[in-house]
Write a protein that holds these residues in place. Structure first.
Motif, PDB file in Angstrom:
ATOM      1  N   CYS A 196       0.774  -0.934  -0.179  1.00 52.97           N
ATOM      2  CA  CYS A 196      -0.378  -0.039   0.041  1.00 52.97           C
ATOM      3  C   CYS A 196       0.698   1.573  -0.146  1.00 52.97           C
ATOM      4  O   CYS A 196       2.161   1.161   0.647  1.00 52.97           O
ATOM      5  N   ALA A 199       1.461   4.309   3.430  1.00 52.56           N
ATOM      6  CA  ALA A 199       2.876   4.184   4.398  1.00 52.56           C
ATOM      7  C   ALA A 199       2.576   4.390   5.510  1.00 52.56           C
ATOM      8  O   ALA A 199       3.635   5.549   6.103  1.00 52.56           O
ATOM      9  N   CYS A 200       1.104   4.701   6.078  1.00 53.75           N
ATOM     10  CA  CYS A 200       1.551   4.940   7.642  1.00 53.75           C
ATOM     11  C   CYS A 200       2.449   4.453   8.116  1.00 53.75           C
ATOM     12  O   CYS A 200       2.782   3.033   8.321  1.00 53.75           O
ATOM     13  N   CYS A 203       2.765   0.405   9.912  1.00 53.50           N
ATOM     14  CA  CYS A 203       1.518  -0.837   8.759  1.00 53.50           C
ATOM     15  C   CYS A 203       3.072  -0.963   8.480  1.00 53.50           C
ATOM     16  O   CYS A 203       3.743  -1.255   7.704  1.00 53.50           O
ATOM     17  N   LYS A 309      -5.015   9.505   6.122  1.00 55.65           N
ATOM     18  CA  LYS A 309      -5.700   8.532   5.228  1.00 55.65           C
ATOM     19  C   LYS A 309      -7.326   8.717   6.032  1.00 55.65           C
ATOM     20  O   LYS A 309      -8.419   8.704   5.216  1.00 55.65           O
TER      21      LYS A 309
HETATM   22  S1  SF4 Z   1      -2.252   0.997   7.802  1.00 51.67           S
HETATM   23 FE1  SF4 Z   1      -2.206   2.602   6.397  1.00 51.67          FE
HETATM   24  S2  SF4 Z   1      -0.046   2.280   4.916  1.00 51.67           S
HETATM   25 FE2  SF4 Z   1      -1.290   0.217   5.331  1.00 51.67          FE
HETATM   26  S3  SF4 Z   1      -2.708  -0.639   4.327  1.00 51.67           S
HETATM   27 FE3  SF4 Z   1      -3.971   0.667   5.568  1.00 51.67          FE
HETATM   28  S4  SF4 Z   1      -3.581   2.631   4.722  1.00 51.67           S
HETATM   29 FE4  SF4 Z   1      -2.454   1.367   3.836  1.00 51.67          FE
END
Ligand code: SF4
Ligand code: B12
Length: 575
Positions: A196, A199-200, A203, A309
């Protein structure tokens, strides 16, 4: 440079294995909290007999095996003894897939390979491969930090430009609630891609796959064609989409809707997606796509601005809107973050309860290798490097020094959060029945809008009828008077909508009551640990050439510009 790699390397015989069980027990290899179940591990764990009990295969192993032109055996959920028996048969390479909390198991398996199959190369893969310096602490020949299919193809000398194939796999092996099996074939697995871009900082998946999205199914058309073939092979139109942020690629998702409408084939999907991607895609489109379940990371009160997000999102309203159209929501929240104290954490717990999702995951804030959070806390000297990796699963202890949560305070807080959420919002199965009723009430009024809506209304009605079978069981096992009353009211609401249950409906309800009584006895006298069954699958080139495969597999990708990019990335990753 994206030319094919083809070599004359003789075929290798490869074993791909997950780590050994038993799982979810305290022993020298693991911990009782580290259960091999999604819901009972971290979502419905406090709900007693009402907890969802599902087992999922180690999907990555089957994906890699299906995409390799060599003899590959997949060993899923072995015991330690079964693993030894298998490697004694002799392999050129043994791939071990593991995650951080299963580090000790992977290390033991690697030394067993050296002992019982010394000629085999050892390949480490999966999220555990991100552990810093893993190559020094586990016996091995290769460590694959990231995407595996392309690495494996390169390893065996297969062209990287071969089309990706998608196996037809059940998303769950065992699926029971109150001991009652969910009827019919379980939803099929769909893996459109990994990673994804958001990039939180905490994560794992985003960081492990290089903070980018690697697509296996690059277009809506490819997804549709894959779904159609898998659905025909497995006899169900429902899919569990294993993709961290499925709606993020709006164009691909819209094309999938177009394909479904063009071919009058209306699948259902369970997805993971972030708030911002959902909002951009739109709830109307989610209904048209047939989404029945969405996993959303709310993480913490959004007004603290902790996660981009979630900026500008009103979580409670979003959840209400989704449930009103029949989309069940799993809301995910993180506890014991840096700003939390014993005084203010209840506010975040109550925030997650107040959004009234169908179910809530609470996870402890856990810096895992390769994430931004991990590097930052390590730099600050806060990481608990003395804590064995078996404890790094986020359901008991913090793996970093949070001065506000000493001793077992984090564990107590977590337990309290799950308990309160259950008592206030009732069981998840109750809420899921409620969502199906709300959805049917809304969508049936729009059935004349289009063929798509007509089908969606029919699907919601069928779902509501199926789930309503559980209402007497929910009432008999209600956590409190509130849940009993809610379940009784819901039953009346269904009767008002479609009449009383017919003979078949009454028999199904009686059957569910009998099974749940048995399940309660099982829990009382035998405890609640369930082990997944060992699954051994042989992928042989000769069988494939003769048109026989252990799982049906489908060629799904064309060589699109996306897969060209992917090949470039794979060259880099593999070198
Ligand atoms: S936590 Fe953030 S980086 Fe990880 S999948 Fe969810 S939106 Fe994507
Ligand atoms: C399905 C799943 C499960 C299933 C496990 C099924 C199983 N049989 O193992 C269930 C629900 C039981 C589960 C449980 C847990 N899980 Co889990 N799970 C996932 C999930 C959602 C999907 C994994 C998946 O199938 N992805 C799709 C496939 C295609 O990708 P993949 O597995 O990553 O494989 C690719 C590469 O990694 C690589 N690869 C993988 N293995 C190998 C092996 C070799 C040899 C090679 C070369 C390459 C390779 O190639 C594959 C193709 O590219 C991920 C999150 C995610 N979206 O990935 C979390 C995830 C893997 N789980 C995680 C965790 C922590 C857990 C739990 C501890 C619970 C928890 N607290 O979150 C428990 C532990 C259970 C146990 N006892 O082991 C973490 C791992 C973090 C880490 N850094 O180690 C993840 C990343 C989620 C997260 N928190 O970020 N999980």
């Amino acid at each position: 440079m994206t030319q094919a790699i083809v070599t004359d390397t003789p075929r290798k015989k490869i074993l791909l294995s997950g780590v050994f069980g038993p799982f979810g027990v305290d022993d020298q290899w693991g911990r009782k909290e580290n259960i091999m179940e999604l819901f009972h591990n971290q979502v419905t764990k406090a709900q007693g007999a009402a907890s969802f009990r599902f087992h999922h295969r180690s999907f990555g192993l089957y994906f890699m095996a299906a995409n390799m032109k060599t003899d590959v055996n997949v060993l899923d959920f072995p015991s330690r003894e079964r693993f030894i028996e298998e490697i004694k048969k002799g392999y050129d390479a043994v791939g071990i897939s593991f995650i951080t909390p299963n580090f000790v198991k992977a290390r033991e398996m690697a030394s067993l390979v050296r002992e019982h199959c010394p000629s085999a190369e050892i390949i480490l893969g999966g999220h555990g491969a991100a552990i810093e310096g893993v190559e020094e602490i586990i016996e091995c020949d290769h460590v694959v930090k990231g995407e595996g299919i392309y690495w494996m193809r390169k390893y065996i000398g297969q062209s990287l430009l071969d089309p990706i194939v998608h196996p037809a796999l059940p998303s769950t092996e065992m699926q029971r609630i109150f001991g009652v099996p969910v009827p019919g074939p379980t939803a099929s697995l769909l893996v459109p891609g990994v990673g994804c871009v958001n990039a939180c900082s905490f994560c794992s998946t985003s960081h492990f796959f290089g903070k980018k999205y690697t697509s296996y199914l690059g277009s809506g058309k490819e997804i549709f064609n894959t779904c159609r073939q898998i659905a025909d092979a497995r006899g169900t139109d429902a899919f569990f989409v294993m993709d961290e942020n499925f709606l993020k690629d709006r164009e691909r998702a819209m094309e999938l809707i177009d394909e479904m409408e063009k071919h009058s084939r209306f699948f259902n999907f369970h997805v993971f997606s972030s708030c911002e991607a959902i909002t951009a895609f739109g709830i109307e489109n989610m209904v048209r796509m047939g989404i029945t379940f969405a996993w959303i990371g709310f993480e913490s009160k959004t007004d603290q601005g902790a996660f981009e997000k979630n900026n500008g999102i009103k979580p409670k309203e979003l959840v209400r809107q989704l449930r009103d159209v029949g989309i069940s929501v799993l809301g995910s929240g993180i506890l014991c973050m840096e700003h939390h104290t014993p005084e203010n954490i209840q506010e975040d717990i109550d925030f997650m309860i107040d959004i009234e999702a169908d179910t809530v995951q609470f996870m402890l804030f856990t810096p895992l290798p390769v994430t931004g959070l991990y590097s930052r806390l390590k730099k600050k000297g806060l990481l608990r490097e003395d804590l064995p990796f078996e404890e790094w699963h986020g359901q008991k202890m913090l793996n970093w020094d949070h001065h506000a949560f000493p001793g077992d305070l984090a564990e107590h807080t977590l337990k309290g959060a799950f308990k309160k959420e259950f008592e206030v919002n009732s069981s998840t199965i109750y809420r899921i029945v409620e969502t199906s009723v709300r959805g049917y009430e809304t969508i049936r009024r729009r059935a004349s809008d289009s063929e798509n809506y007509k089908v969606r209304a029919r699907q919601l009605r069928a779902r509501m009828l199926e789930y309503a079978t559980m209402l007497p069981v929910i009432k008999a096992n209600a956590v409190n008077d509130l849940e009993y009353q809610r379940a009784s009211d819901l039953d009346e609401r269904i009767t008002a909508l479609i009449g009383k249950p017919d003979v078949k409906g009454r028999l199904l309800r009686a059957g569910a009551m009998a099974l749940s009584a048995y399940w309660n006895l099982r829990l009382k006298y035998k405890g609640d640990v369930i082990q997944p069954k060992t699954i051994f699958t042989e992928f042989k080139v000769a069988d494939r050439e003769a048109g026989k495969t252990p799982l049906k597999i489908f060629e799904v990708s064309e060589i699109t510009p996306l897969s060209q990019d992917l090949n470039k990335a794979a060259f880099v990753a593999a070198d």
